[in-house]
Design an enzyme around this catalytic site. Sequence first.
Site, PDB file in Angstrom:
ATOM      1  N   HIS A 165      44.041  45.797  49.239  1.00 38.45           N
ATOM      2  CA  HIS A 165      43.823  44.702  47.311  1.00 38.45           C
ATOM      3  C   HIS A 165      43.096  45.561  46.769  1.00 38.45           C
ATOM      4  O   HIS A 165      44.032  46.093  45.428  1.00 38.45           O
ATOM      5  CB  HIS A 165      42.553  44.259  47.885  1.00 38.45           C
ATOM      6  CG  HIS A 165      42.605  42.991  46.297  1.00 38.45           C
ATOM      7  ND1 HIS A 165      41.692  43.891  45.667  1.00 38.45           N
ATOM      8  CD2 HIS A 165      42.668  41.804  46.241  1.00 38.45           C
ATOM      9  CE1 HIS A 165      41.976  43.149  44.188  1.00 38.45           C
ATOM     10  NE2 HIS A 165      41.765  41.657  44.669  1.00 38.45           N
ATOM     11  N   GLY A 166      42.442  47.155  47.161  1.00 35.74           N
ATOM     12  CA  GLY A 166      42.284  48.167  46.252  1.00 35.74           C
ATOM     13  C   GLY A 166      39.949  47.125  45.299  1.00 35.74           C
ATOM     14  O   GLY A 166      39.481  48.669  44.947  1.00 35.74           O
ATOM     15  N   ASP A 167      40.164  46.215  45.243  1.00 38.93           N
ATOM     16  CA  ASP A 167      38.963  45.770  45.278  1.00 38.93           C
ATOM     17  C   ASP A 167      38.944  44.053  45.386  1.00 38.93           C
ATOM     18  O   ASP A 167      38.905  43.879  44.635  1.00 38.93           O
ATOM     19  CB  ASP A 167      39.170  45.753  43.437  1.00 38.93           C
ATOM     20  CG  ASP A 167      38.158  45.486  42.979  1.00 38.93           C
ATOM     21  OD1 ASP A 167      36.930  45.300  43.626  1.00 38.93           O
ATOM     22  OD2 ASP A 167      37.589  45.160  41.600  1.00 38.93           O
ATOM     23  N   ALA A 168      38.158  44.510  46.935  1.00 39.09           N
ATOM     24  CA  ALA A 168      38.518  43.234  47.315  1.00 39.09           C
ATOM     25  C   ALA A 168      37.335  41.988  47.392  1.00 39.09           C
ATOM     26  O   ALA A 168      36.804  41.344  47.922  1.00 39.09           O
ATOM     27  CB  ALA A 168      38.873  43.236  48.655  1.00 39.09           C
ATOM     28  N   ASN A 172      37.547  38.190  42.934  1.00 36.51           N
ATOM     29  CA  ASN A 172      39.004  38.219  43.254  1.00 36.51           C
ATOM     30  C   ASN A 172      39.748  37.933  43.787  1.00 36.51           C
ATOM     31  O   ASN A 172      40.687  38.208  43.889  1.00 36.51           O
ATOM     32  CB  ASN A 172      38.797  39.764  42.656  1.00 36.51           C
ATOM     33  CG  ASN A 172      38.401  40.700  41.988  1.00 36.51           C
ATOM     34  OD1 ASN A 172      38.400  40.034  40.654  1.00 36.51           O
ATOM     35  ND2 ASN A 172      38.107  42.050  42.370  1.00 36.51           N
TER      36      ASN A 172
END
Length: 241
Positions: A165-168, A172
């Site tokens: 995801h990269g920003d889990a 979010n």
Amino acid sequence: MSIPTPDLVVPDRVRELAGGAALEPLWANAIGGLTFRTDDGRVIKWGPHDDEANMRDEAERMRWARRWITVPEVLEQGQDAEQEWLVTVELAGRSAVDPRWLSDPEKAVRAVGEGLRMLHDALPLDECPWDWSVSRRLDGAASRGTVVSDELRTPPPAERLVVCHGDACVPNTLLDAEGRPFAHVDLAALGVADRWADIAVASMSTTWNFGPGWDDALIEAYGVDPDRERLAYYRRLWNET
């Protein structure tokens, strides 16, 4: 992120994008970015340029990812010299930190863990054109003038590469009315990396949103045993970059 007050001053560009629709403020982030819901079924994100994650990248990644998972449909994305914006279709789900779920942390935390596993299993590794590896993140930090500890330059070997995801962070993941994982938002950093890069941040963020004691519950719901070495490394990488 925080929930803005109802008397928030709405930026001119947001009013232009809304047209005649009424606006409800949803989120404010640390660099001054704002997110609004309209009464005609859209979500408008607006903010100053962000060197770390921009809305152009977010729109591109959402268009790619929605072939396999539920993410918002992009309606419009743009930027000028001072600001950027993103307009999407509003989804039926609500953030895992919606007041409804803040009162039921056990269900929300488990849903976020299950939802993250679903994302990792669904997105095709071989078809992902983006990289979120340690080396790429360290290069990005250096380009922004961020100095990181020397110890972070030698990461643990990857346990399993996935499309991360990269920003889990907990907010979010969107949940449905029954508290099941429904969709994902804020995908500007989506890319290939060790799955522990996501698991570490998602589990760490439970403390920020629900208080201590929930991080291992998220990892259990994801379906693995805690890997303390990788958790410690990727949490420190997140905090320093």
